[in-house]
Design a protein around this motif. Structure first.
Motif, PDB file in Angstrom:
ATOM      1  N   ASN A 110      -6.806  -7.883 -12.681  1.00  0.00           N
ATOM      2  CA  ASN A 110      -7.833  -7.688 -11.852  1.00  0.00           C
ATOM      3  C   ASN A 110      -7.238  -6.538 -10.617  1.00  0.00           C
ATOM      4  OD1 ASN A 110      -9.747  -8.761 -13.128  1.00  0.00           O
ATOM      5  ND2 ASN A 110     -10.073 -10.477 -11.752  1.00  0.00           N
ATOM      6  N   GLU A 162      -9.606  -3.697  -9.017  1.00  0.00           N
ATOM      7  CA  GLU A 162     -10.555  -4.368  -8.167  1.00  0.00           C
ATOM      8  C   GLU A 162     -10.144  -4.789  -7.027  1.00  0.00           C
ATOM      9  OE1 GLU A 162     -10.084  -5.048 -11.455  1.00  0.00           O
ATOM     10  OE2 GLU A 162     -12.068  -4.217 -12.320  1.00  0.00           O
ATOM     11  N   ILE A 163      -9.051  -5.532  -7.015  1.00  0.00           N
ATOM     12  CA  ILE A 163      -8.453  -6.102  -5.737  1.00  0.00           C
ATOM     13  C   ILE A 163      -7.975  -4.930  -4.863  1.00  0.00           C
ATOM     14  CG2 ILE A 163      -6.403  -7.677  -4.933  1.00  0.00           C
ATOM     15  CD1 ILE A 163      -6.570  -9.245  -7.606  1.00  0.00           C
ATOM     16  N   LYS A 195      -9.422  -2.215  -4.450  1.00  0.00           N
ATOM     17  CA  LYS A 195     -10.488  -1.556  -3.864  1.00  0.00           C
ATOM     18  C   LYS A 195     -11.023  -2.634  -2.832  1.00  0.00           C
ATOM     19  CE  LYS A 195     -11.964   1.022  -7.953  1.00  0.00           C
ATOM     20  NZ  LYS A 195     -13.082   1.063  -8.973  1.00  0.00           N
ATOM     21  N   ARG A 196     -10.839  -3.722  -2.971  1.00  0.00           N
ATOM     22  CA  ARG A 196     -11.714  -4.586  -2.069  1.00  0.00           C
ATOM     23  C   ARG A 196     -10.889  -4.893  -0.983  1.00  0.00           C
ATOM     24  NH1 ARG A 196     -13.941  -7.899  -7.377  1.00  0.00           N
ATOM     25  NH2 ARG A 196     -15.803  -6.295  -7.839  1.00  0.00           N
ATOM     26  N   SER A 197      -9.589  -5.093  -1.095  1.00  0.00           N
ATOM     27  CA  SER A 197      -8.486  -5.497   0.060  1.00  0.00           C
ATOM     28  C   SER A 197      -7.753  -4.113   0.767  1.00  0.00           C
ATOM     29  CB  SER A 197      -7.425  -6.175  -0.374  1.00  0.00           C
ATOM     30  OG  SER A 197      -6.570  -5.372  -1.415  1.00  0.00           O
ATOM     31  N   ASN A 198      -7.833  -3.083   0.118  1.00  0.00           N
ATOM     32  CA  ASN A 198      -7.214  -1.908   0.719  1.00  0.00           C
ATOM     33  C   ASN A 198      -5.498  -1.973   0.722  1.00  0.00           C
ATOM     34  OD1 ASN A 198      -9.515  -0.058   1.035  1.00  0.00           O
ATOM     35  ND2 ASN A 198     -10.025  -1.383   2.912  1.00  0.00           N
ATOM     36  N   GLY A 239      -9.069 -14.982  -3.641  1.00  0.00           N
ATOM     37  CA  GLY A 239     -10.112 -14.685  -2.718  1.00  0.00           C
ATOM     38  C   GLY A 239      -9.624 -14.769  -1.180  1.00  0.00           C
ATOM     39  N   ILE A 293      -7.067 -12.026  -0.237  1.00  0.00           N
ATOM     40  CA  ILE A 293      -7.936 -10.751  -0.088  1.00  0.00           C
ATOM     41  C   ILE A 293      -8.573 -11.027   1.480  1.00  0.00           C
ATOM     42  CG2 ILE A 293     -10.097  -9.361  -0.339  1.00  0.00           C
ATOM     43  CD1 ILE A 293      -9.309 -10.027  -3.444  1.00  0.00           C
ATOM     44  N   SER A 294      -9.081 -12.203   1.708  1.00  0.00           N
ATOM     45  CA  SER A 294      -9.667 -12.327   3.145  1.00  0.00           C
ATOM     46  C   SER A 294      -8.407 -12.023   4.114  1.00  0.00           C
ATOM     47  CB  SER A 294     -10.102 -13.636   3.327  1.00  0.00           C
ATOM     48  OG  SER A 294     -11.226 -13.922   2.390  1.00  0.00           O
ATOM     49  N   ARG A 342      -7.865  -8.093   4.389  1.00  0.00           N
ATOM     50  CA  ARG A 342      -8.908  -7.722   4.978  1.00  0.00           C
ATOM     51  C   ARG A 342      -8.947  -7.667   6.565  1.00  0.00           C
ATOM     52  NH1 ARG A 342     -14.299  -9.208   1.269  1.00  0.00           N
ATOM     53  NH2 ARG A 342     -14.079  -7.397  -0.165  1.00  0.00           N
TER      54      ARG A 342
END
Length: 429
Positions: free
Chosen positions: A25, A28-29, A31-34, A312, A315-316, A319
């Motif tokens: 992934n 996707e990771i 994109k979601r975490s930059n 997850g 990623i948090s 972010r």
């Protein structure tokens, strides 16, 4: 895109799950975490061990100092498991200004106060979503989605091994020993299943959820615990006759500023959604004073579900731009709340007696229950077995001390051979 380097401690079932997710992934990771995540070190015991997953040379290490002393590593993912060594590694990593992600329920249940304090002092993040229910985001639910609520109760099936065993006993008619062996053969249960079947695993998880939900420190030793070793096919059949299904539940309630915390086999109505949570699946029901009842369902263990929760959390952290932040997950006002003793709890009960076929036993037992303020809802008796019979009772809600006092007297009756089972009932009222 900026790159961040992380290290994984432990490369077992969950560790390899995290590795697979980060690879499969990756887009996707990002994109979601930059961030682009690069695993630069993995701590293992044996570098030369044959593994199904190929890892580039130089990533595996058996020396924790290779990770602690590497300033380029910003996040340490601890997946060794419940031991003091894991705790020490996390502390050393935090003191080296590295953020922590862990799935270690034992460490959180035993040393959360110390670990969170160090995270706060060192101004690093400490996330532990995977420590409770695998892929079910229960920690985030309590910490974020339900912050506008006063949590009134949590009821959950939070151990996949015991749920698998009870499902096999209920649906297939397996004995406990048969179901346990099958769980071990499939890798759902350890060779030594004590932590699961005796309820310890669920106790640790309940302690974590309760401390967050009720804003108090919870000593897991104060949680009442019973396992499932004594559940028999007879009890499962009686439960069906009464309209119930047996599950190992973790229950936390706040009543008049006191906490009721318990883990034990429980009869629940067969019509309730939780009665149909089978196999290794978990389910958690939370009741908030504003939102009402919410129910979460999913796989509570396994490489990919648990790995999903771990990634997850990574990623948090990303972010938050992996910079010092206000630690909402670790810094909170703690109110100390008393945990009720088990004898003070109230519940409905299923009770099964083995008795000799003598006239008057039903009247004698009913009188003793009545003298101790225990009222009976229903009674059933199975076919006779020689000169012995079973008698099963369902009670109205009663204080546990009254149930115990009754049974202490009933067992002294000449007509009663033994108290075979005492199982609490949760009606979700």
């Amino acid at each position: 895109m900026e790159k961040v380097k992380i290290a994984i401690l432990g490369f077992g079932n969950v560790g390899t799950g995290v590795w697979k997710i980060l690879l499969e992934n990756k887009k996707e990771i990002m994109k979601r975490s930059n961030y682009e995540i690069e695993v630069t070190k993995i701590l293992v015991k044996d570098i030369n061990k044959k593994r199904d997953i190929a890892v580039a040379p130089g990533i595996l290490t058996n020396n924790i100092d290779d990770i602690i002393n590497d300033e380029s590593i910003k996040i340490v993912v601890e997946l060794i498991g419940g031991c003091s060594e894991a705790k020490d590694y996390m502390i050393r990593a935090m003191k080296s200004k590295k953020h922590i992600v862990t799935a270690n329920k034992l460490a959180i249940a035993n040393w959360s106060k110390e670990l969170f304090k160090i995270a706060d002092t060192e101004n690093v993040l400490f996330y532990y979503e995977a420590s409770v229910a695998g892929g079910i985001p229960i920690i985030r639910e309590i910490n974020e989605s339900l912050t506008a609520n006063r949590i009134e109760q949590i009821v959950g099936i939070i151990n996949g091994t015991t749920n698998y065993i009870l499902s096999k006993m209920t649906l297939d008619g397996s004995s406990f020993d048969e179901a346990l062996k099958e769980a071990q053969d499939k890798g759902y249960a350890e060779a030594d299943p004590t932590s699961d079947v005796d309820g310890y695993d669920a106790v640790y998880k309940l302690a974590i959820m309760s401390s967050l939900a009720f804003g108090t420190e919870v000593d897991h030793d104060c949680i009442y615990r019973e396992g499932i070793r004594n559940i028999s096919a007879v009890d499962i059949e009686y439960a069906k006759k009464f309209g119930y299904t047996i599950k190992l539940l973790a229950i936390a309630k706040e009543i008049n500023n006191k906490l009721e915390l318990r883990v034990h086999p429980t009869l629940i109505p067969s019509t309730h959604p939780m009665a149909n949570v089978n196999d290794v699946y978990n389910s958690i029901m939370i009741k908030g004073n504003a939102v009402g009842e919410l129910m979460l369902y999913g796989k509570g263990a396994g490489d990919l579900p648990t790995g999903s929760a771990v990634v997850g959390d990574i990623i948090s952290i990303l972010r938050n731009n992996i910079k010092p932040v206000d630690l909402t997950e670790t810094s909170c006002t703690v109110e100390f709340k008393e945990v009720k003793k088990a004898r003070e709890n109230e519940s409905e009960f299923y009770i099964r007696l083995d008795f000799k076929d003598k006239e008057g036993v039903l009247g004698d037992t009913a009188n003793i229950f009545g003298e101790n303020n225990v009222s009976i809802v229903s009674i059933t008796q199975d076919v006779e077995r020689g000169d012995h019979s079973s008698l099963a009772f369902i009670t109205h809600k009663s204080e546990e001390k009254n149930i115990r006092n009754s049974l202490n007297k009933i067992i002294q009756l000449d007509s009663v051979n033994n108290v075979e089972s005492i199982i609490r009932i949760e009606s979700f009222n």
